[in-house]
Design a protein around this motif. Structure first.
Motif, PDB file in Angstrom:
ATOM      1  N   ARG A 157      37.475  54.702  44.778  1.00 27.12           N
ATOM      2  CA  ARG A 157      36.407  54.963  43.810  1.00 27.12           C
ATOM      3  C   ARG A 157      35.510  56.103  44.259  1.00 27.12           C
ATOM      4  O   ARG A 157      35.192  56.227  45.425  1.00 27.12           O
TER       5      ARG A 157
ATOM      6  N   ASN B 136      32.293  45.919  35.276  1.00 27.37           N
ATOM      7  CA  ASN B 136      31.261  45.432  36.191  1.00 27.37           C
ATOM      8  C   ASN B 136      29.836  45.691  35.741  1.00 27.37           C
ATOM      9  O   ASN B 136      28.935  44.954  36.100  1.00 27.37           O
TER      10      ASN B 136
ATOM     11  N   LYS C 263      35.551  50.196  37.119  1.00 28.43           N
ATOM     12  CA  LYS C 263      34.301  50.829  37.551  1.00 28.43           C
ATOM     13  C   LYS C 263      34.535  52.221  38.149  1.00 28.43           C
ATOM     14  O   LYS C 263      35.433  52.396  38.952  1.00 28.43           O
TER      15      LYS C 263
ATOM     16  N   ILE D 107      35.341  36.060  44.635  1.00 31.02           N
ATOM     17  CA  ILE D 107      35.577  37.265  45.427  1.00 31.02           C
ATOM     18  C   ILE D 107      35.544  36.831  46.896  1.00 31.02           C
ATOM     19  O   ILE D 107      34.478  36.816  47.517  1.00 31.02           O
TER      20      ILE D 107
ATOM     21  N   GLY E  14      41.447  47.237  41.237  1.00 33.30           N
ATOM     22  CA  GLY E  14      40.764  48.499  40.965  1.00 33.30           C
ATOM     23  C   GLY E  14      41.393  49.629  41.754  1.00 33.30           C
ATOM     24  O   GLY E  14      42.289  50.338  41.278  1.00 33.30           O
ATOM     25  N   SER E  15      40.960  49.799  43.003  1.00 30.08           N
ATOM     26  CA  SER E  15      41.384  50.938  43.819  1.00 30.08           C
ATOM     27  C   SER E  15      42.896  50.990  44.025  1.00 30.08           C
ATOM     28  O   SER E  15      43.467  52.081  44.088  1.00 30.08           O
TER      29      SER E  15
ATOM     30  N   MET F 113      42.212  40.760  44.687  1.00 27.92           N
ATOM     31  CA  MET F 113      41.872  42.148  44.422  1.00 27.92           C
ATOM     32  C   MET F 113      42.931  43.005  45.157  1.00 27.92           C
ATOM     33  O   MET F 113      43.914  42.468  45.649  1.00 27.92           O
ATOM     34  N   SER F 114      42.688  44.313  45.218  1.00 21.40           N
ATOM     35  CA  SER F 114      43.728  45.195  45.775  1.00 21.40           C
ATOM     36  C   SER F 114      44.225  44.756  47.152  1.00 21.40           C
ATOM     37  O   SER F 114      45.411  44.868  47.446  1.00 21.40           O
TER      38      SER F 114
ATOM     39  N   ILE G   7      33.036  41.232  34.486  1.00 20.21           N
ATOM     40  CA  ILE G   7      33.229  40.600  35.793  1.00 20.21           C
ATOM     41  C   ILE G   7      32.083  40.863  36.769  1.00 20.21           C
ATOM     42  O   ILE G   7      32.130  40.430  37.910  1.00 20.21           O
TER      43      ILE G   7
ATOM     44  N   ARG H 184      42.541  40.901  39.826  1.00 20.24           N
ATOM     45  CA  ARG H 184      41.680  42.006  39.380  1.00 20.24           C
ATOM     46  C   ARG H 184      41.865  43.187  40.333  1.00 20.24           C
ATOM     47  O   ARG H 184      41.400  43.152  41.467  1.00 20.24           O
TER      48      ARG H 184
HETATM   49  C1  LIG Z   1      35.608  46.188  42.137  1.00 22.54           C
HETATM   50  C2  LIG Z   1      36.034  44.800  41.828  1.00 22.54           C
HETATM   51  C3  LIG Z   1      37.379  44.401  41.883  1.00 22.54           C
HETATM   52  C4  LIG Z   1      38.494  45.327  42.296  1.00 22.54           C
HETATM   53  O1  LIG Z   1      38.402  45.678  43.635  1.00 22.54           O
HETATM   54  P1  LIG Z   1      39.543  46.560  44.354  1.00 22.54           P
HETATM   55  O2  LIG Z   1      39.442  46.189  45.771  1.00 22.54           O
HETATM   56  O3  LIG Z   1      39.207  47.986  44.093  1.00 22.54           O
HETATM   57  O4  LIG Z   1      40.843  46.157  43.750  1.00 22.54           O
HETATM   58  C5  LIG Z   1      37.687  43.102  41.535  1.00 22.54           C
HETATM   59  N1  LIG Z   1      36.742  42.222  41.145  1.00 22.54           N
HETATM   60  C6  LIG Z   1      35.445  42.563  41.088  1.00 22.54           C
HETATM   61  C7  LIG Z   1      34.448  41.538  40.648  1.00 22.54           C
HETATM   62  C8  LIG Z   1      35.047  43.850  41.419  1.00 22.54           C
HETATM   63  O5  LIG Z   1      33.744  44.169  41.370  1.00 22.54           O
END
Ligand SMILES: *Cc1c(COP(=O)(O)O)cnc(C)c1O
Length: 227
Positions: free
Chosen positions: A223, A54, A33, A159, A216-217, A198-199, A75, A214
């Protein structure tokens, strides 16, 4: 970004060596994203084989620029009227949290002649603002979903709340094992995926049974929602 990736892979391997058995696979997903397609393709070049999307609109505007070798999972929160836009280009929908959505995915999957892999999203932190079903409603939803012929239930996604206690991860692992234990009760299912981490918490998630993290950052940097 290359350094971030190296570091993430190292930490995943380390957590795996510490907490899991060598034959288990833990997949890394790059969450895209707000990230520019060039950066995403760079990550794929460096060996990331799975992307997480997303938002339907953002995905549709970017997907033609993606390296075709990458697999894509959806996701994010998915409205039933948007299923048709992603049904033939993603290989899994991880964010199923109602029978209504599952039925719509099943209907469109049948139309395009495929079986869609899905995960049920559990609102493990019981947060009012988050999507996902309550853990207490999981078994019943799984039983209904497993009857749908064009869906293959593969497991669970969660999450956990930021800074969640370790017990939340344990609880999620327990739900996953219970789902696995349902066996023949879930005729069209193949339970092998716990998407958690996540991160900020992926090592803890790996400790508690995650098979797919998963990120992202931690991979792409903070972001920028203005782009
Ligand atoms: C944004 C997101 C992530 C990743 O989050 P980070 O903290 O940036 O790693 C993982 N899963 C979902 C569903 C997200 O929306």
């Amino acid at each position: 970004m290359k350094n971030n990736l190296t570091e993430i892979l190292r930490r995943i391997a380390e957590a795996k060596a510490k907490y899991r058995s060598p034959d288990e696979e833990i997949r890394l997903m790059a969450v895209t994203k707000t990230v520019d397609p060039d950066k995403i393709n760079f990550a794929v070049d460096e060996g990331v084989s799975l992307l997480g999307e997303n938002r339907v609109q953002e995905y549709l505007s970017k997907k033609d620029s993606y390296d075709k070798t990458a697999e894509v999972h959806f996701i994010g929160h998915l409205q039933t009227n948007k299923v048709k836009y992603i049904i033939d280009s993603v290989s899994m929908i991880q964010s199923v949290d109602s029978l209504k959505l599952a039925s719509e995915i099943d209907r469109h999957a049948q139309k395009v002649g495929r079986i869609m892999d899905i995960l049920i999203e559990v609102n493990i932190g019981d947060e009012e603002t988050k999507s996902g079903i309550d853990s207490g409603a999981l078994k019943e939803l799984a039983l209904e979903i497993a009857k749908l012929g064009n869906i293959r239930l593969r497991g669970l996604m969660a999450i956990p709340p930021i800074g969640a206690d370790e017990s939340v991860f344990e609880e999620m692992h327990k739900l996953y094992e219970e789902l696995k234990g349902m066996g023949d009760e879930l005729p069209n299912a193949q339970i092998d995926t716990l998407s958690m981490g996540m991160s900020g918490d992926y090592e803890l998630a790996i400790k508690h049974g995650s098979t797919l993290v998963r990120i992202g950052s931690g991979l792409f940097g903070a972001r920028n929602y203005n782009v």
